[in-house]
Design a protein around this motif. Structure first.
Motif, PDB file in Angstrom:
ATOM      1  N   HIS A 102       0.958  -1.136   0.110  1.00 15.64           N
ATOM      2  CA  HIS A 102      -0.113   0.140   0.028  1.00 15.64           C
ATOM      3  C   HIS A 102       1.169   1.371  -0.058  1.00 15.64           C
ATOM      4  N   PRO A 103       0.447   2.328  -0.704  1.00 14.36           N
ATOM      5  CA  PRO A 103       1.248   3.405  -0.743  1.00 14.36           C
ATOM      6  C   PRO A 103       1.873   3.944   0.667  1.00 14.36           C
ATOM      7  N   VAL A 104       1.009   3.980   1.534  1.00 18.48           N
ATOM      8  CA  VAL A 104       1.322   4.378   2.925  1.00 18.48           C
ATOM      9  C   VAL A 104       2.398   3.659   3.526  1.00 18.48           C
ATOM     10  N   SER A 105       2.336   2.129   3.085  1.00 19.60           N
ATOM     11  CA  SER A 105       3.373   1.448   3.729  1.00 19.60           C
ATOM     12  C   SER A 105       4.944   1.523   3.272  1.00 19.60           C
ATOM     13  N   VAL A 106       4.581   1.958   1.739  1.00 16.78           N
ATOM     14  CA  VAL A 106       6.098   2.125   1.048  1.00 16.78           C
ATOM     15  C   VAL A 106       6.574   3.302   1.485  1.00 16.78           C
ATOM     16  N   ALA A 107       5.828   4.356   1.836  1.00 13.66           N
ATOM     17  CA  ALA A 107       6.279   5.759   2.256  1.00 13.66           C
ATOM     18  C   ALA A 107       7.119   5.657   3.652  1.00 13.66           C
ATOM     19  N   ALA A 108       6.155   5.031   4.638  1.00 20.51           N
ATOM     20  CA  ALA A 108       6.760   4.729   5.778  1.00 20.51           C
ATOM     21  C   ALA A 108       8.053   3.758   5.708  1.00 20.51           C
ATOM     22  N   ASP A 109       8.014   2.836   4.820  1.00 20.80           N
ATOM     23  CA  ASP A 109       9.167   1.653   4.700  1.00 20.80           C
ATOM     24  C   ASP A 109      10.650   2.857   4.378  1.00 20.80           C
ATOM     25  N   TRP A 110      10.496   3.745   3.526  1.00 23.33           N
ATOM     26  CA  TRP A 110      11.254   4.749   3.063  1.00 23.33           C
ATOM     27  C   TRP A 110      11.875   5.480   4.387  1.00 23.33           C
ATOM     28  N   LEU A 111      10.853   5.951   5.097  1.00 22.84           N
ATOM     29  CA  LEU A 111      11.262   6.571   6.408  1.00 22.84           C
ATOM     30  C   LEU A 111      11.890   5.672   7.135  1.00 22.84           C
ATOM     31  N   THR A 112      11.669   4.448   7.308  1.00 18.22           N
ATOM     32  CA  THR A 112      12.224   3.487   8.074  1.00 18.22           C
ATOM     33  C   THR A 112      13.926   3.590   7.589  1.00 18.22           C
ATOM     34  N   SER A 113      14.230   3.578   6.265  1.00 17.24           N
ATOM     35  CA  SER A 113      15.400   3.529   5.838  1.00 17.24           C
ATOM     36  C   SER A 113      16.233   4.691   6.237  1.00 17.24           C
ATOM     37  N   ASP A 348      12.039  -4.718  25.024  1.00 14.91           N
ATOM     38  CA  ASP A 348      13.074  -4.873  23.926  1.00 14.91           C
ATOM     39  C   ASP A 348      12.635  -5.759  22.945  1.00 14.91           C
ATOM     40  N   PRO A 349      12.333  -5.404  21.611  1.00 11.36           N
ATOM     41  CA  PRO A 349      11.817  -6.145  20.668  1.00 11.36           C
ATOM     42  C   PRO A 349      12.829  -7.699  20.439  1.00 11.36           C
ATOM     43  N   LEU A 350      14.078  -7.693  20.753  1.00  8.80           N
ATOM     44  CA  LEU A 350      14.806  -9.016  20.674  1.00  8.80           C
ATOM     45  C   LEU A 350      14.362 -10.048  21.413  1.00  8.80           C
ATOM     46  N   ASP A 351      13.519  -9.702  22.514  1.00  2.00           N
ATOM     47  CA  ASP A 351      12.992 -10.632  23.409  1.00  2.00           C
ATOM     48  C   ASP A 351      11.900 -11.454  22.876  1.00  2.00           C
ATOM     49  N   TYR A 352      11.519 -11.065  21.568  1.00  2.00           N
ATOM     50  CA  TYR A 352      10.180 -11.759  21.029  1.00  2.00           C
ATOM     51  C   TYR A 352      10.477 -12.115  19.737  1.00  2.00           C
ATOM     52  N   SER A 353      11.790 -12.032  19.032  1.00  2.32           N
ATOM     53  CA  SER A 353      11.678 -12.491  17.605  1.00  2.32           C
ATOM     54  C   SER A 353      13.149 -13.187  17.766  1.00  2.32           C
ATOM     55  N   PRO A 354      13.515 -14.095  16.867  1.00  2.00           N
ATOM     56  CA  PRO A 354      14.835 -15.031  16.894  1.00  2.00           C
ATOM     57  C   PRO A 354      15.668 -13.780  16.154  1.00  2.00           C
ATOM     58  N   GLU A 355      15.364 -12.712  15.867  1.00  2.00           N
ATOM     59  CA  GLU A 355      16.619 -11.965  15.416  1.00  2.00           C
ATOM     60  C   GLU A 355      16.849 -10.760  16.278  1.00  2.00           C
ATOM     61  N   MET A 356      18.455 -10.399  15.996  1.00  4.00           N
ATOM     62  CA  MET A 356      18.610  -9.106  17.101  1.00  4.00           C
ATOM     63  C   MET A 356      18.543  -7.936  16.229  1.00  4.00           C
ATOM     64  N   SER A 357      19.602  -7.688  15.608  1.00  6.52           N
ATOM     65  CA  SER A 357      19.615  -6.289  14.880  1.00  6.52           C
ATOM     66  C   SER A 357      18.545  -6.307  13.564  1.00  6.52           C
ATOM     67  N   ARG A 358      17.920  -5.577  13.507  1.00 10.14           N
ATOM     68  CA  ARG A 358      16.871  -5.613  12.421  1.00 10.14           C
ATOM     69  C   ARG A 358      16.167  -4.363  12.308  1.00 10.14           C
ATOM     70  N   ARG A 359      15.514  -4.385  10.859  1.00 11.10           N
ATOM     71  CA  ARG A 359      14.774  -3.337  10.392  1.00 11.10           C
ATOM     72  C   ARG A 359      13.398  -2.966  11.727  1.00 11.10           C
ATOM     73  N   ALA A 360      13.416  -1.669  11.899  1.00  6.79           N
ATOM     74  CA  ALA A 360      12.371  -1.204  12.696  1.00  6.79           C
ATOM     75  C   ALA A 360      11.033  -1.511  11.867  1.00  6.79           C
ATOM     76  N   ARG A 361      10.522  -2.758  11.793  1.00 11.51           N
ATOM     77  CA  ARG A 361       9.367  -2.954  10.859  1.00 11.51           C
ATOM     78  C   ARG A 361       8.209  -2.471  11.502  1.00 11.51           C
ATOM     79  N   SER A 362       8.262  -2.256  12.887  1.00  8.67           N
ATOM     80  CA  SER A 362       7.018  -1.701  13.575  1.00  8.67           C
ATOM     81  C   SER A 362       6.527  -0.193  13.050  1.00  8.67           C
ATOM     82  N   LEU A 363       7.546   0.295  12.449  1.00  7.32           N
ATOM     83  CA  LEU A 363       6.915   1.835  11.986  1.00  7.32           C
ATOM     84  C   LEU A 363       6.008   1.440  10.889  1.00  7.32           C
TER      85      LEU A 363
END
Ligand SMILES: *Cc1c(COP(=O)(O)O)cnc(C)c1O
Length: 494
Positions: A102-113, A348-363
């Motif tokens: 969706h456009p808003v998700s693409v825009a927010a994804d750019w912002l995340t980067s 802390d997000p790393l307590d809930y997924s097997p990854e550690m450093s990762r993209r801030a997907r929540s945004l």
């Protein structure tokens, strides 16, 4: 403005910090490409893609010793790379189960980067951690999951299945007094893991990764691909040991949902753990009209789903929900002095997924859910389901085409009457469709029969596009039928 910037010497390529203008030129180039790309794919979404050799020729070769001007590197990627893009973001894409951003998700994804946040800890990104806490609470409510359910944001449903099943493994062994994280599986009580024969490959792969591959029993399914309760009863009667049962909420071929209330009652009676692979089916819970199709969803112990499919956010984004917070955290425990965990103070997000450093997907999740709201998600899901029904109605009326599934969600399975070469027929239909440029669909095999699968999973797909897709499938089927006749008559295929 752009031309003035383009005339400047770029310094970023030689390790000198880029100026504000140089940044603007790079981001501007991608912005302009983005608009042109959408216009091109709206007009002609599925041109013949570049072949592998062409992509290698354009992008390959040894890593050059000297770097290129960043504008030149980007320009090569945009021009040569686009030829290898599959426009799965198009509303005319019905392949696999993919969804388009969706456009808003693409825009927010750019912002995340741009923000380049490390989504591991509260301290590495307060906004990512807080947004994660917020979207998790929104989604727990949207899906009607038990209060207190925890969730981690993962790269997709494969990783979410791994997370849910790791929590399951921890819990069912802990119930027998065995800490599997500390002690491992050697010498542990022998577990039983029951999955349907229609379960997704990422479920069985997760079980193998968790060391449970040898204990998996595959149970029979009915004509729609739903787990059979008599098979489950027989398997449950056959032993006792730590028990994990996996059910499907939406199987990829038929969209079928396993009988969840009945399965949950049985698993509970045996003190087992019920994990649901609900990669796309989970979202049906968000629609007032579709929620009944996933009745019993909330009675599981863990759930894996995707946001990059039906919520229409860009890759990658999945979610693992666990109704037992202590099992969730224990399965993924991380302890290192340097991590400076927030403890009780912060999540802390790393307590809930097997990854550690990762993209801030929540945004991206936050922006998309904030934009759509409960009603927007419901409308998206219900529209896709309605259009799947519309496609099935139109296509089922065509002689020689049969709808092979009850269209309960967004998946339509098509079987063709083709005298001898069903695989060849489906292959021809797929090719004709792509050549026509109106729709893109993928082939599958259902119960040994080659079939075509349509998945409606995109915010842009509407009645007009669905009807055009139905017309294109019918035309492709007729043309494939004629080609089949010709080849049986010994004529040269055209
Ligand atoms: C897509 C899918 C998966 C895997 O999800 P990824 O996001 O590709 O990791 C698992 N189960 C089902 C039912 C799926 O459709």
């Amino acid at each position: 403005m752009a031309s003035a910037i383009q005339e400047q010497q770029f310094r970023g390529s030689v390790g000198v910090p880029a100026t504000a203008d140089e940044r603007a030129a790079l981001l501007g180039a991608v912005y302009e490409h983005a608009l042109a790309h959408y216009a091109r794919t709206d007009a002609d979404p599925f041109p013949e893609p570049a072949d592998e050799a062409q992509l290698h020729a354009a992008l390959g070769g040894a890593l050059p010793r000297e770097g290129a001007d960043p504008r030149a590197a980007l320009a090569t990627l945009m021009t040569a790379g686009e030829a290898g893009v599959l426009a799965s973001h198009s509303g005319r894409f019905f392949g696999f189960v993919m969804g388009g951003a969706h456009p808003v998700s693409v825009a927010a994804d750019w912002l995340t980067s741009v923000w380049d946040q490390c989504g591991a800890l509260y301290s590495t990104s307060p906004v990512a951690a807080v947004a994660e806490e917020i979207v998790v609470s929104w989604l727990v409510e949207l899906f009607g999951l038990p209060a207190g359910t925890t969730a981690g944001i993962t790269s997709g449903c494969a990783s979410a299945n791994l997370t849910g099943l790791a929590a399951a493994r921890h819990h069912v062994f802990a119930e027998r007094g065995w800490d599997v994280g500390e002690r491992g599986l050697v010498g542990a009580p022998v577990p039983r893991v029951l999955v349907s024969e229609g379960c997704h490959v990422t479920v069985t792969r997760a079980l193998s990764l968790l060391g449970l591959g040898g204990q998996v029993a595959r149970l029979a399914t009915d004509g729609q691909g739903r787990l059979r309760l008599d098979a489950l009863d027989a398997a449950l009667a056959a032993g006792d040991g730590p028990l994990i049962v996996c059910a499907q909420v939406g199987t990829v071929d038929t969209g079928a949902v396993d009988p969840l209330p009945e399965i949950a009652a049985r698993v509970r009676a045996h003190r087992g753990w019920l994990h649901l692979d609900a990669a796309f089916g989970m979202w049906a819970a968000a629609g007032p009209r579709t929620a009944a199709r996933v009745r019993g969803l909330a009675s599981a112990d863990s759930w894996a789903t995707d946001a990059h499919k039906w919520l229409n956010v860009p890759y990658d984004c999945g979610l693992a929900f666990v109704a037992h917070p202590e099992a969730h955290r224990a399965a993924l425990r991380t302890q290192a002095a340097y991590l400076a965990h927030g403890g009780a103070e912060h999540r802390d997000p790393l307590d809930y997924s097997p990854e550690m450093s990762r993209r801030a997907r929540s945004l991206v999740l936050w922006a998309t859910l904030r934009h759509l709201g409960r009603d927007g998600v419901a409308q998206l899901v219900e529209r896709c389901c309605r259009l799947a029904g519309r496609l099935a109605g139109r296509l089922g009326a065509e002689p020689g085409v049969r709808v092979g599934n009850d269209v309960v969600l967004n998946q339509v399975l098509l079987l063709f009457d083709s005298p001898d070469d069903a695989a060849g027929h489906v292959g021809r239909v797929v090719t004709e469709l792509r050549r026509g440029g109106v729709a893109w669909a993928s082939a599958t095999t259902w119960r040994g029969t080659p079939a075509l699968r349509l998945s409606v999973c995109n915010w842009q797909t509407d009645d007009r596009i669905a009807d055009a897709c139905a017309d294109a499938v019918i035309a492709a089927h007729r043309s494939a039928t004629r080609a089949g006749h010709r080849s049986r008559a010994g004529e040269e295929p055209r």
